[in-house]
Design an enzyme around this catalytic site. Structure first.
Site, PDB file in Angstrom:
ATOM      1  N   HIS A  57     -12.468  25.675 -27.637  1.00 53.48           N
ATOM      2  CA  HIS A  57     -13.733  26.125 -27.064  1.00 53.48           C
ATOM      3  C   HIS A  57     -14.300  27.231 -27.963  1.00 53.48           C
ATOM      4  O   HIS A  57     -13.563  27.901 -28.692  1.00 53.48           O
ATOM      5  CB  HIS A  57     -13.515  26.662 -25.656  1.00 53.48           C
ATOM      6  CG  HIS A  57     -13.202  25.601 -24.654  1.00 53.48           C
ATOM      7  ND1 HIS A  57     -13.395  25.788 -23.311  1.00 53.48           N
ATOM      8  CD2 HIS A  57     -12.709  24.342 -24.790  1.00 53.48           C
ATOM      9  CE1 HIS A  57     -13.041  24.696 -22.658  1.00 53.48           C
ATOM     10  NE2 HIS A  57     -12.607  23.805 -23.537  1.00 53.48           N
ATOM     11  N   GLU A  59     -15.324  30.270 -27.552  1.00 57.66           N
ATOM     12  CA  GLU A  59     -14.779  31.616 -27.434  1.00 57.66           C
ATOM     13  C   GLU A  59     -13.389  31.707 -28.065  1.00 57.66           C
ATOM     14  O   GLU A  59     -13.056  32.711 -28.706  1.00 57.66           O
ATOM     15  CB  GLU A  59     -14.713  32.031 -25.956  1.00 57.66           C
ATOM     16  CG  GLU A  59     -16.062  32.055 -25.273  1.00 57.66           C
ATOM     17  CD  GLU A  59     -16.511  30.701 -24.710  1.00 57.66           C
ATOM     18  OE1 GLU A  59     -17.506  30.686 -23.970  1.00 57.66           O
ATOM     19  OE2 GLU A  59     -15.875  29.657 -25.003  1.00 57.66           O
ATOM     20  N   CYS A  87     -15.346  29.515 -19.643  1.00 60.29           N
ATOM     21  CA  CYS A  87     -14.582  28.825 -18.607  1.00 60.29           C
ATOM     22  C   CYS A  87     -13.335  29.656 -18.291  1.00 60.29           C
ATOM     23  O   CYS A  87     -13.058  30.668 -18.948  1.00 60.29           O
ATOM     24  CB  CYS A  87     -14.194  27.425 -19.076  1.00 60.29           C
ATOM     25  SG  CYS A  87     -12.939  27.416 -20.393  1.00 60.29           S
ATOM     26  N   CYS A  90     -10.995  30.222 -21.278  1.00 58.86           N
ATOM     27  CA  CYS A  90     -11.509  31.182 -22.259  1.00 58.86           C
ATOM     28  C   CYS A  90     -11.452  32.611 -21.728  1.00 58.86           C
ATOM     29  O   CYS A  90     -11.150  33.544 -22.478  1.00 58.86           O
ATOM     30  CB  CYS A  90     -12.919  30.797 -22.675  1.00 58.86           C
ATOM     31  SG  CYS A  90     -12.957  29.254 -23.610  1.00 58.86           S
TER      32      CYS A  90
END
Length: 155
Positions: A57, A59, A87, A90
């Site tokens: 992801h 991040e 999310c 993360c």
């Protein structure tokens, strides 16, 4: 501590990275780590499909970028900026890295309206880590543009 102008500038940079990724055919998520007095430590965009890595992801990619070039103390003192609210995974990665402030441009409810509903992931993590992490949305111009551009092309 970052002032309001710096927060706005870093978040605009994250949104611009997100738009660039959408323009390349990707999805509208970008992350950026910045530390007061040191500037940007790492950036990332979502690479889940490109790397076939479900943890890539934006991040986490930004955290990995920062970790490759800086020590853990530098990362722990930084702020995570995200084009879309992180999310649960993360948030947990940021907490584990020692991040104490997360600032995002587009909240999870808005992201869900554009095809990215990850709100269920929050039941697995305390986004504030018992009050040790500050999480907040921050208004910036064009924050939704990467999401609307992506939706216009894909939905």
């Amino acid at each position: 501590m970052l002032d309001d102008a710096q927060i706005t500038e870093y978040l605009r940079e994250a949104v611009a990275l997100s738009q660039e990724e959408v323009d390349r055919g990707g999805i509208p998520f970008a992350g950026l780590l910045a530390r007061p007095g040191a500037g940007v430590l790492g950036t990332g965009v979502n690479r889940v499909l490109q790397r076939r890595d479900p943890t890539a992801h934006a991040e986490i990619v930004a955290l990995r970028d920062a970790a490759a070039n800086h020590d853990g103390a530098a990362i722990a003192e930084s702020v995570l900026f995200a084009s879309g609210e992180p999310c649960g995974m993360c948030y947990q990665a940021a907490i584990d890295a020692g991040i104490t402030s997360v600032v995002y441009a587009v909240g999870a409810d808005d992201a869900a309206r554009y095809g990215f509903d990850y709100r269920a992931s929050y039941r697995h993590v305390d986004r504030t880590d018992g009050g040790r992490v500050t999480c907040r949305s921050w208004p910036v111009d064009q924050a939704l543009t990467p999401f609307t551009t992506w939706a216009d092309r894909n939905l």
